[in-house]
Design a protein around this motif. Structure first.
Motif, PDB file in Angstrom:
ATOM      1  N   VAL A 146      -7.542   1.275  -1.787  1.00 18.25           N
ATOM      2  CA  VAL A 146      -7.396   2.347  -3.118  1.00 18.25           C
ATOM      3  C   VAL A 146      -5.962   3.020  -2.944  1.00 18.25           C
ATOM      4  O   VAL A 146      -5.424   3.182  -4.081  1.00 18.25           O
ATOM      5  N   VAL A 147      -5.757   3.285  -1.765  1.00 14.56           N
ATOM      6  CA  VAL A 147      -4.242   3.733  -1.733  1.00 14.56           C
ATOM      7  C   VAL A 147      -3.257   2.830  -2.144  1.00 14.56           C
ATOM      8  O   VAL A 147      -2.236   3.220  -2.802  1.00 14.56           O
ATOM      9  N   ARG A 148      -3.311   1.579  -1.708  1.00  7.49           N
ATOM     10  CA  ARG A 148      -2.383   0.506  -2.163  1.00  7.49           C
ATOM     11  C   ARG A 148      -2.337   0.504  -3.853  1.00  7.49           C
ATOM     12  O   ARG A 148      -1.292   0.537  -4.243  1.00  7.49           O
ATOM     13  N   HIS A 192      -0.427  13.296 -11.716  1.00 12.42           N
ATOM     14  CA  HIS A 192      -0.741  12.685 -10.437  1.00 12.42           C
ATOM     15  C   HIS A 192       0.380  13.071  -9.548  1.00 12.42           C
ATOM     16  O   HIS A 192       1.551  12.795  -9.841  1.00 12.42           O
ATOM     17  N   HIS A 193       0.161  13.244  -8.017  1.00 13.11           N
ATOM     18  CA  HIS A 193       0.852  13.291  -7.106  1.00 13.11           C
ATOM     19  C   HIS A 193       0.411  12.887  -5.883  1.00 13.11           C
ATOM     20  O   HIS A 193      -0.729  13.104  -5.862  1.00 13.11           O
ATOM     21  N   PHE A 194       1.029  12.509  -4.911  1.00  9.85           N
ATOM     22  CA  PHE A 194       0.061  11.954  -3.578  1.00  9.85           C
ATOM     23  C   PHE A 194       0.855  12.863  -2.341  1.00  9.85           C
ATOM     24  O   PHE A 194       1.903  12.763  -2.155  1.00  9.85           O
ATOM     25  N   TYR A 195      -0.167  13.045  -1.929  1.00 10.80           N
ATOM     26  CA  TYR A 195       0.370  13.690  -0.196  1.00 10.80           C
ATOM     27  C   TYR A 195      -0.177  12.549   0.753  1.00 10.80           C
ATOM     28  O   TYR A 195      -1.504  12.143   0.718  1.00 10.80           O
ATOM     29  N   ILE A 196       0.646  12.073   1.542  1.00  9.41           N
ATOM     30  CA  ILE A 196       0.058  10.987   2.297  1.00  9.41           C
ATOM     31  C   ILE A 196       0.449  11.255   3.741  1.00  9.41           C
ATOM     32  O   ILE A 196       1.702  11.540   3.929  1.00  9.41           O
ATOM     33  N   ASP A 199       0.634  -4.988   3.231  1.00  9.11           N
ATOM     34  CA  ASP A 199       0.239  -4.291   4.546  1.00  9.11           C
ATOM     35  C   ASP A 199       0.848  -2.896   4.805  1.00  9.11           C
ATOM     36  O   ASP A 199       0.691  -2.117   5.589  1.00  9.11           O
ATOM     37  N   ARG A 200       1.891  -2.418   3.892  1.00  7.89           N
ATOM     38  CA  ARG A 200       2.764  -1.414   4.067  1.00  7.89           C
ATOM     39  C   ARG A 200       3.497  -0.855   2.793  1.00  7.89           C
ATOM     40  O   ARG A 200       3.479  -1.831   1.611  1.00  7.89           O
ATOM     41  N   PHE A 201       4.148   0.189   2.730  1.00  9.84           N
ATOM     42  CA  PHE A 201       4.971   0.589   1.730  1.00  9.84           C
ATOM     43  C   PHE A 201       6.333   1.077   2.305  1.00  9.84           C
ATOM     44  O   PHE A 201       6.244   1.478   3.296  1.00  9.84           O
ATOM     45  N   PRO A 245       2.939   1.476   7.188  1.00  7.09           N
ATOM     46  CA  PRO A 245       1.952   0.580   7.240  1.00  7.09           C
ATOM     47  C   PRO A 245       0.801   1.293   6.842  1.00  7.09           C
ATOM     48  O   PRO A 245       0.553   2.434   7.259  1.00  7.09           O
ATOM     49  N   PHE A 246      -0.066   0.687   5.976  1.00  8.30           N
ATOM     50  CA  PHE A 246      -1.257   1.265   5.470  1.00  8.30           C
ATOM     51  C   PHE A 246      -2.374   1.632   6.633  1.00  8.30           C
ATOM     52  O   PHE A 246      -2.899   2.692   6.561  1.00  8.30           O
TER      53      PHE A 246
END
Length: 163
Positions: free
Chosen positions: A19-21, A37-41, A80-82, A98-99
């Motif tokens: 879902v994050v990917r 939309h905006h993301f806090y990771i 596997d990562r971003f 990495p996720f």
């Protein structure tokens, strides 16, 4: 409960990370992050594969939260990562996450979030040593969806498991 030889916990974690990917792939598309939309990771800074500048690693020895909203560049999403470029102290810096290093993902525009169970180093050591004893159960991954009034509700997946 019988031995889980399929590894449903890991399958569930991977499904939630997808879902994050997918959200990040949307943000990396030519149109960018849609609407408000905006993301806090939040991620573990010392997890394998995390690449951040040393001063940030020193400042955030355990976890760090980044925000992807208006000022980010060159977002690349892999299986596997971003990787993304963000400004820290006014300087653009590439970071790779990495996720599996992500502990929380939250999009406040729609009050949607995910919290991930973390793989523990002692579990790895136990498996490598051949110890097949069952460790104490840990909290399951949690899907978090806040109601519109600002209250926070946590939905535990334990309610859906057979006992």
């Amino acid at each position: 409960m019988a031995d889980d030889l399929i590894g449903y916990e890991n399958l569930m974690q991977d499904a939630l990370r997808s879902v994050v990917r997918a959200a990040l792939q949307e943000a990396a598309s030519p149109r960018g992050i849609p609407g408000k939309h905006h993301f806090y990771i939040t991620f573990r800074t010392h997890a394998p594969g995390v690449v951040i500048p040393d001063p940030l690693r020193a400042r955030y020895p355990d976890e760090m939260t980044i925000v992807l909203e208006h000022q980010f560049w060159d977002l690349e999403v892999y299986a596997d990562r971003f990787r993304v470029i963000l400004k820290f102290s006014g300087q653009p810096q590439p970071i790779t996450i990495p996720f599996k290093a992500i502990t929380r993902f939250f999009d406040p525009s729609v009050k949607f979030g995910l919290q991930f169970e973390q793989h523990h180093v002692e579990d790895e050591a136990r498996m490598v040593s051949g110890d097949d004893s069952v460790p104490a159960p840990r909290e399951a991954p949690v899907a978090v969806e806040a109601p519109p009034k600002g209250d926070t509700a946590v939905v535990s997946l334990d309610a859906f498991r057979k006992k």
